[in-house]
Enzyme design. Structure first.
Site, PDB file in Angstrom:
ATOM      1  NE  ARG A  33       3.003  25.462  71.553  1.00  0.00           N
ATOM      2  CZ  ARG A  33       3.624  24.552  72.303  1.00  0.00           C
ATOM      3  NH1 ARG A  33       2.909  23.649  72.970  1.00  0.00           N
ATOM      4  NH2 ARG A  33       4.937  24.532  72.378  1.00  0.00           N
ATOM      5  CG  ASP A 134       3.638  12.793  75.291  1.00  0.00           C
ATOM      6  OD1 ASP A 134       4.702  13.237  75.769  1.00  0.00           O
ATOM      7  OD2 ASP A 134       2.637  13.508  75.092  1.00  0.00           O
TER       8      ASP A 134
END
Length: 267
Positions: A33, A134
């Protein structure tokens, strides 16, 4: 892939900033990532990138790195037993004169929240509200747009898809978009589960699925303590089937696998 020593540095950084514990199995994922960010910033190694994001003048890059590391893929109506329980067992027993309040506490890119909203719009005629949060700002922005690849909607019932989604065309071929009327029903916001929750209000149901597996026991205990204070009397808590409250102190009654009800004496 970062060396084991450098991965431990990232591991400690994520835990300090977000309370999330990255197991050693996440080392390859972290490297994958962040590789594009190393290329984008012209940084040759993960150790140099770690030092770079810890400099005060590079706080924006630190935020981006944390978002990339913690983003989780999900899909509509994941763990469908939970939605069946909500529809068949919780909704029929509600007081129609009282607003029904739900919180999707780790909503990621929004599929869980939209699944709840579709179900409530279809099966509950009384007033309801839905909050979805979130820690990751980029996934909240994604959720607000409501655009998803068809693969994410593989478990989305056809009648929901027809009622609440538009089919993408041209450059959006292979995508769906949640219709504006439903998107506007959900309050999406960025929130860290380690932050004080007093200002969030009270909820009848809280979904907090597929996130506590990333926390150590001490942090999980703190979150459960805080969550229990945000639930109304006999409110329901949904966790994922890969999670458990075993080993934690709590006043929840297990109703079905991964479904708990807060006992009244806890309040």
């Amino acid at each position: 892939m970062p060396s084991e020593e450098v991965f431990i540095l990232f591991q400690r950084l994520v835990q300090k900033k977000l309370g999330i514990y990255l197991s050693k199995q996440k080392r390859l994922m972290l490297g994958h990532r962040l590789a594009k960010r190393l290329a984008k910033t012209n940084i040759a190694s993960f150790s140099h990138y770690y030092r770079y994001i810890n400099s005060p003048e590079n706080s924006a890059e630190l935020e981006l790195a944390l978002e990339l590391i913690t983003t989780n893929e999900t899909f509509f109506f994941r763990e469908p037993q939970h939605f069946d329980f909500l529809e068949k067992h919780i909704l029929p027993q509600l007081n129609p004169n009282k607003a029904f309040k739900v919180w999707s506490a780790a909503s990621s890119t929004g599929e869980e929240a939209y699944s709840i909203a579709m179900l409530l719009s279809q099966h509950y005629q009384a007033p309801w509200s839905l909050c979805a949060s979130d820690v990751n700002k980029s996934v909240i922005n994604h959720a607000k747009k409501g655009i998803y690849q068809n693969e994410r909607a593989k478990l989305l019932p056809q009648h929901y898809k027809e009622s609440f989604c538009c089919k993408g065309i041209d450059e959006y071929q292979g995508y769906i978009r949640v219709k504006p009327a439903l998107r506007q029903r959900i309050n999406f916001f960025c929130f860290n589960l380690l932050d004080p929750m007093e200002g969030l209000g009270q909820f009848d149901v809280i979904f907090i699925r597929n996130v506590m597996i990333y926390f150590e026991d001490e942090t999980r205990q703190a979150i459960i303590n805080a969550i229990s204070k945000r639930l109304s009397v006999n409110g329901y808590l949904f966790i994922s089937h890969s999670e458990t409250l075993h080993g934690l102190e709590h006043k929840f009654e297990l109703i079905q696998p991964a479904i708990y009800r807060l006992q009244a004496r806890c309040l």
